[in-house]
Enzyme design. Structure first.
Site, short mmCIF file in Angstrom:
data_model
loop_
_atom_site.label_atom_id
_atom_site.label_comp_id
_atom_site.label_asym_id
_atom_site.label_seq_id
_atom_site.Cartn_x
_atom_site.Cartn_y
_atom_site.Cartn_z
N GLN A 26 -78.92 26.36 18.21
CA GLN A 26 -78.47 25.13 18.57
C GLN A 26 -77.78 24.91 20.11
OE1 GLN A 26 -74.61 25.22 16.60
NE2 GLN A 26 -75.49 23.29 15.82
N GLY A 31 -68.15 31.14 20.25
CA GLY A 31 -67.04 32.10 19.48
C GLY A 31 -67.79 32.86 18.30
N MET A 83 -71.85 32.66 15.93
CA MET A 83 -72.85 31.07 15.27
C MET A 83 -73.45 31.61 14.80
SD MET A 83 -74.08 28.77 15.76
CE MET A 83 -75.47 27.86 15.05
N GLU A 84 -73.17 30.84 14.30
CA GLU A 84 -73.41 30.51 12.07
C GLU A 84 -74.63 31.44 11.47
OE1 GLU A 84 -72.39 27.91 13.45
OE2 GLU A 84 -73.53 25.97 12.10
N HIS A 101 -63.94 30.60 10.61
CA HIS A 101 -65.04 29.58 10.61
C HIS A 101 -66.30 29.69 10.36
CE1 HIS A 101 -65.61 26.66 12.61
NE2 HIS A 101 -66.67 26.35 13.09
N GLU A 102 -67.26 30.79 10.98
CA GLU A 102 -68.81 31.23 10.91
C GLU A 102 -68.91 31.32 9.65
OE1 GLU A 102 -70.21 30.56 13.56
OE2 GLU A 102 -68.00 30.56 14.90
N HIS A 121 -69.01 28.03 7.73
CA HIS A 121 -70.78 27.40 7.56
C HIS A 121 -71.72 27.99 6.71
CE1 HIS A 121 -70.10 25.15 11.10
NE2 HIS A 121 -69.82 26.62 12.37
N GLU A 141 -69.73 20.52 11.31
CA GLU A 141 -68.39 21.15 12.80
C GLU A 141 -66.89 20.81 11.66
OE1 GLU A 141 -68.29 24.30 14.10
OE2 GLU A 141 -70.61 23.96 14.52
N ASP A 154 -75.45 18.67 23.44
CA ASP A 154 -74.16 19.38 23.59
C ASP A 154 -73.08 18.02 24.22
OD1 ASP A 154 -75.84 22.09 22.75
OD2 ASP A 154 -75.30 21.93 24.60
N TYR A 206 -64.74 18.50 16.13
CA TYR A 206 -64.29 19.89 15.51
C TYR A 206 -62.68 18.92 14.29
CZ TYR A 206 -68.17 23.13 17.19
OH TYR A 206 -68.79 23.72 17.52
ZN LIG Z 1 -69.00 25.59 14.13
#
Ligand SMILES: [Zn+2]
Length: 645
Positions: A168, A298, A300-301, A325-326, A329, A348, A406, A414
């Site tokens: 990503q 942190g 990545m899903e 969080h992940e 996702h 997000e 990015d 978020y």
């Molecule tokens: Zn995320």
């Protein structure tokens, strides 16, 4: 676009995209081929693909991992669906070294690589004629933007090299020749050959046992659900696995396994909490991979295998909202996926909202309320950092034309996204909102989504013609206008009552007693450190550090918050700890703001930044380096980087 025309358009798109000509029912089994959207807001400015003419439906990789050459190489066999009469397909290519493109029978196919754009790479146009399957023989370049090659020294075990990918947003085109757009979902499979005794893991279920041949082993994987191509991920290293629950487990280096398993103890509970909220988990297993410290994010899903930074290992589960969080996702992002990066907030913002709901289920309402309050602080900071309330980039649906995706990776996506959903929840009540959200994932599972699809869905299934509610929600203002609408559901003012009183007392000269600090949760400590004045006198920082040991705190978030204050105050005694922090991990969330703040301070900070970055750069992932090189700190050339310590 208005509601009725949009629904008609979506229905006709589904018709156009399904070869069988049938619109799939919301609860039909997963289609192997997902629809392509045709709305203007579904056109991806970050891909050369023309999926409405010819698209990839399945990718089959057969690759060998060469640690000496820092390349993966072999073949990618692509299944293609084309509109009648279309004889060519366009793929995304960033630096791939292609030796042949043929039919499966071996007949060469003419192809050209177009002009290279520094952000997007180049279009790879293949004249496939009537072929439905093509084979690309290729190697990735040693400087592939997705792949990081670690020396044994950069791992926990220090014995074996390590490879991992981060796809990503648009990096996977540097190691997989396909249509690298989140709106073009693809099933995939892979055979990966690695040197013994290393293990390969990917973001898909493993097929069979590894096959040993001579000095190498081959691992096979198969993802039979169509996913956005950025979700194809690989890691190769000295990896061990431990079961955490019936469908959860953790992979990491053997030296990290005990620590990681203890920290991830609540994972099975989190999966159950998430399912209660959002419906069945659709991916089979939920495993996690705890990576070496250079991992840039942190987490990545990656489906079935979340990739995680080791910096969340605090020893007390205080940073495991990252897992919530992940995991979230698995619904928002992986099931219903932003069709383009302009709608990154759909991935997000929804996930950040869901993360806090999972945290509430597992850790209680007080912890969740505090995380909402910290989130709104982060949102306000993001508004300030992106041009204030009128800043273009403070829109949820943002314009990324000519820019890297990015650029949209900010707390607008978020936290403004999460605040928007919380505001809707507050307006309609939790029960009704949850019913809509569950329905959203069911209606859009394994499908790309856009802001206009979101608006149409919420109008059809939640607002249902209620004009007063439509006005109250201010939907268009939230997604299309900059700043924060006045109907924001504010965070609970009492969530941090004790800490906020301590912040006021600190301003008046009194520091919290060490036993109070010790009792506080990580979120409470963070609230304190981010709420006291940004410019502290050096002696006050010294007193804080003496009392609580902040510059070398074991909790990475607390340490980062203190080092941020230290840089702002030009606090020399913290520089060794700062250097250590920037060299032991490469998480972009931490290293980018610290190095950027140092670099902006021409007299004091910039020389420190240049000195540390020269050492740290070889340790960081390409996506981290890409941003930091822009600071012009005299980044070493690649050769120097490889030989630097
Ligand atoms: Zn995320």
């Amino acid at each position: 676009m208005h509601f009725r025309t949009l629904i008609a358009t979506v229905a006709s798109l589904l018709l156009a995209a399904c070869q069988s000509g049938e619109v799939p029912a919301p609860n039909a089994p997963t289609p192997a081929v997902a629809p392509i959207l045709t709305g203007a807001d579904a056109a991806d400015v970050h891909s050369y693909a023309k999926p409405l003419e010819a698209r990839v439906t399945n990718v089959a990789l057969d690759l060998a991992v060469d640690f000496n050459a820092k390349r993966v190489g072999g073949t990618a066999t692509l299944d293609i669906q084309a509109k009648p009469g279309v004889k060519q397909i366009v793929l995304d290519d960033k630096g791939l070294e292609i030796t042949a493109i043929t039919t499966v029978e071996g007949k060469p196919l003419p192809h050209t690589v177009g002009a290279v754009d520094p952000i997007l790479g180049a279009p790879l146009t293949i004249q496939m004629g009537d072929a439905k399957k093509i084979v690309v023989t290729y190697k990735s370049a040693p400087d592939s933007g997705a792949l990081q090659w670690l020396t044994p020294q950069q791992t926990a075990g220090k014995k074996y090299p390590y490879l991992f990918s981060q796809g990503q947003a648009i990096e996977n085109r540097s190691w997989i020749p396909t249509q690298d757009s989140p709106g073009i979902r693809q099933t995939w499979e892979a055979k990966i050959t690695v040197p013994q005794p290393l293990t390969a893991v990917m973001s898909a279920p493993r097929v069979g046992e590894p096959q040993a041949t001579g000095r190498s082993r081959q691992f096979a994987f198969r993802m039979d659900k169509p996913v956005a191509p950025y979700l194809i991920a690989i890691a190769v290293g000295d990896l061990a696995f431990r079961e955490l629950g019936p469908r959860t487990g953790v992979w990491t280096e053997p030296a990290m396994l005990d620590k990681a398993a203890a920290e991830l103890d609540d994972t099975e509970k989190m999966v159950a909490a998430a399912e209660k909220l959002y419906g069945p988990y659709q991916w089979g297993r939920y495993d996690m991979l705890v990576l070496p410290p250079s991992f840039p994010f942190g987490g990545m899903e990656n489906p079935t295998l979340t990739f995680l930074t080791p910096t969340f290992l605090a020893g007390d589960k205080s940073l495991t909202s990252l897992i919530a969080h992940e995991l979230a996702h698995s619904w928002s992002g992986n099931l219903a996926t932003n069709a383009t990066w302009a709608d990154f907030w759909l991935n997000e913002g929804m996930t950040t909202y869901a993360e806090r709901r999972i945290v509430e289920e597992v850790y209680g309402p007080k912890v969740a309320a505090q995380q909402v309050a910290l989130g709104q602080d982060a949102m306000n900071k993001a508004i300030a950092d992106n041009g204030g309330a009128a800043g273009d980039d403070t829109r949820l649906h943002i314009d990324l034309k000519g820019r890297h995706p990015d650029d949209g990776l900010t707390d607008i996506a978020y936290e403004k996204g999460a605040a928007f959903l919380r505001t809707i929840e507050a307006a309609v009540g939790r029960e009704r909102f949850d019913e809509w959200l569950k329905g959203w994932f069911s209606r859009h599972k394994f499908a790309p989504v856009t802001t206009s699809i979101f608006l149409a869905d919420i109008r059809e299934h939640l607002i249902k013609g209620d004009a007063a509610l439509e006005k109250k929600l201010a939907l268009e203002e939230w997604v299309n206008e900059p700043g924060i609408p006045t109907n924001l559901a504010p965070a609970d003012r009492q969530a941090f009552a004790e800490v906020d009183a301590a912040v006021a007392a600190f301003k008046a000269g009194t520091q919290p007693a060490p036993e109070v600090w010790k009792r506080w949760t990580t979120d409470e400590k963070l609230r304190f450190l981010t709420r006291i004045d940004k410019q502290q006198p050096k002696e006050r920082l010294a007193a804080l550090d003496r009392a609580y040991g902040l510059a070398n705190a074991g909790n990475s978030e607390v340490r980062f918050a203190f080092l941020t204050l230290a840089v702002a105050a030009r606090y020399d005694p913290a520089v060794p700890a700062l250097e250590d922090f920037l060299l032991v991990q490469g998480r972009r969330k931490f290293v980018r703001p610290l190095i950027t703040a140092l670099a902006a301070d021409k007299q004091w900070g910039r020389p420190i930044a240049a000195r540390i970055y020269a050492k740290a750069r070889p340790l960081y992932h390409p996506v981290t380096v890409r941003d930091l090189d822009k600071l012009g700190l005299g980044a070493p050339t690649t050769d120097q980087a490889l030989t630097a310590k």
